[in-house]
Design a protein around this motif. Structure first.
Motif, PDB file in Angstrom:
ATOM      1  N   TRP A 157       1.120  -2.943   3.237  1.00  0.00           N
ATOM      2  CA  TRP A 157       1.447  -1.856   2.464  1.00  0.00           C
ATOM      3  C   TRP A 157       1.607  -2.161   1.024  1.00  0.00           C
ATOM      4  CZ3 TRP A 157       5.731  -0.742  -0.431  1.00  0.00           C
ATOM      5  CH2 TRP A 157       5.836   0.677  -0.854  1.00  0.00           C
ATOM      6  N   ALA A 158       2.380  -3.326   0.888  1.00  0.00           N
ATOM      7  CA  ALA A 158       2.561  -3.650  -0.750  1.00  0.00           C
ATOM      8  C   ALA A 158       1.384  -4.003  -1.237  1.00  0.00           C
ATOM      9  CB  ALA A 158       3.634  -4.961  -0.789  1.00  0.00           C
ATOM     10  N   SER A 159       0.315  -4.817  -0.654  1.00  0.00           N
ATOM     11  CA  SER A 159      -0.974  -4.846  -1.039  1.00  0.00           C
ATOM     12  C   SER A 159      -1.750  -3.967  -1.543  1.00  0.00           C
ATOM     13  CB  SER A 159      -1.785  -6.001  -0.114  1.00  0.00           C
ATOM     14  OG  SER A 159      -1.236  -7.261  -0.091  1.00  0.00           O
ATOM     15  N   SER A 160      -1.798  -2.983  -0.668  1.00  0.00           N
ATOM     16  CA  SER A 160      -2.381  -1.562  -1.091  1.00  0.00           C
ATOM     17  C   SER A 160      -1.684  -1.146  -2.131  1.00  0.00           C
ATOM     18  CB  SER A 160      -2.392  -0.728   0.201  1.00  0.00           C
ATOM     19  OG  SER A 160      -1.294  -0.115   0.547  1.00  0.00           O
ATOM     20  N   GLN A 161      -0.358  -0.839  -2.263  1.00  0.00           N
ATOM     21  CA  GLN A 161       0.351  -0.289  -3.608  1.00  0.00           C
ATOM     22  C   GLN A 161      -0.402  -1.360  -4.472  1.00  0.00           C
ATOM     23  OE1 GLN A 161       0.868   2.524  -1.999  1.00  0.00           O
ATOM     24  NE2 GLN A 161       2.712   2.472  -3.473  1.00  0.00           N
ATOM     25  N   LEU A 162      -0.370  -2.432  -4.549  1.00  0.00           N
ATOM     26  CA  LEU A 162      -0.799  -3.301  -5.775  1.00  0.00           C
ATOM     27  C   LEU A 162      -2.242  -2.859  -6.014  1.00  0.00           C
ATOM     28  CD1 LEU A 162       0.403  -5.559  -7.526  1.00  0.00           C
ATOM     29  CD2 LEU A 162      -0.592  -7.304  -5.525  1.00  0.00           C
ATOM     30  N   ASP A 163      -3.189  -2.652  -5.174  1.00  0.00           N
ATOM     31  CA  ASP A 163      -4.574  -2.290  -5.582  1.00  0.00           C
ATOM     32  C   ASP A 163      -4.710  -0.902  -5.985  1.00  0.00           C
ATOM     33  OD1 ASP A 163      -5.472  -4.800  -4.271  1.00  0.00           O
ATOM     34  OD2 ASP A 163      -6.182  -3.630  -2.324  1.00  0.00           O
ATOM     35  N   GLU A 164      -3.631  -0.151  -5.836  1.00  0.00           N
ATOM     36  CA  GLU A 164      -3.784   1.175  -6.474  1.00  0.00           C
ATOM     37  C   GLU A 164      -3.056   1.135  -7.922  1.00  0.00           C
ATOM     38  OE1 GLU A 164      -1.476   4.434  -4.472  1.00  0.00           O
ATOM     39  OE2 GLU A 164      -2.414   3.768  -2.539  1.00  0.00           O
ATOM     40  N   LEU A 165      -1.886   0.240  -8.112  1.00  0.00           N
ATOM     41  CA  LEU A 165      -1.727  -0.146  -9.508  1.00  0.00           C
ATOM     42  C   LEU A 165      -2.770  -0.636 -10.171  1.00  0.00           C
ATOM     43  CD1 LEU A 165       1.797  -2.164  -9.056  1.00  0.00           C
ATOM     44  CD2 LEU A 165       1.348   0.252 -10.174  1.00  0.00           C
ATOM     45  N   ILE A 166      -3.416  -1.810  -9.923  1.00  0.00           N
ATOM     46  CA  ILE A 166      -4.464  -2.263 -10.722  1.00  0.00           C
ATOM     47  C   ILE A 166      -5.651  -1.479 -11.152  1.00  0.00           C
ATOM     48  CG2 ILE A 166      -5.802  -3.389  -9.024  1.00  0.00           C
ATOM     49  CD1 ILE A 166      -6.153  -5.569 -10.779  1.00  0.00           C
TER      50      ILE A 166
END
Length: 187
Positions: A157-166
């Protein structure tokens, strides 16, 4: 506890990515568009009082005409040093010195020079995107280091949030690049 750690990693990544976007915008502002702008010369280093100082620390700026920048040193003794630093910076500008201030005239940009500047801005944007990818890699490593104390689903989940951020920050860089490109190509 584990959710807080994930949130800390995401917040830190968001903050550093935001700083990278701000840095990219600042870099774009140093590219000359044919109009007078003090951002082109503010950061130039000048040897004054025995130390290297930025021009913005030694002088004030004004724009008397659209294509002219007036640099007025606080101490007239620094006029030659500032003039020399501008010449050495190789900005394509020839300073005019009246003893108290330095006048910089910005010539019209040719179509070829505009295209060169657009390529330069695109390169700056690519450097900024590469910086973002490095920040994402660093944040992913931090998330991977949490493995064991945090569930695998939380890390995904955190990795997907990170992708959205970038993606959000990369789109900000692209908007700033596009705006600068439009500004450069405007005749």
């Amino acid at each position: 506890m584990s959710d807080e750690m994930i949130q800390m990693v995401l917040d830190e990544a968001s903050e550093t990515m935001s700083e990278a976007v701000t840095h990219a915008r600042r870099e774009f502002s140093t590219v000359r568009t044919g109009r007078a702008s003090s951002s082109l010369v503010e950061k130039i280093m000048v040897q004054a009082y025995g130390v290297d100082m930025r021009i913005q620390e030694l002088a004030s700026f004004s724009i008397p005409e659209a294509r002219q920048l007036l640099v007025t040193p606080h101490d007239p003794a620094n006029v030659p040093a500032i003039e020399k630093a501008i010449m050495v910076a190789d900005l394509g500008l020839t300073p005019g010195n009246d003893g108290r201030s330095i006048r910089l005239s910005f010539p019209e940009l040719t179509a070829e020079r505009r295209q060169d500047l657009v390529r330069m801005v695109n390169g700056m944007a690519e450097d900024a995107r590469n910086r973002m990818r490095g920040l994402r890699r660093h944040a992913r490593k931090d998330l991977d280091d949490l493995e064991g104390s945090v569930s695998e689903d939380d890390i995904k989940w955190a990795s997907s949030q990170l992708d959205e951020l970038i993606h959000g920050f990369e789109s900000e860089i692209d908007k700033a690049r596009s705006a600068k490109e439009d500004e450069l190509l405007e005749v």
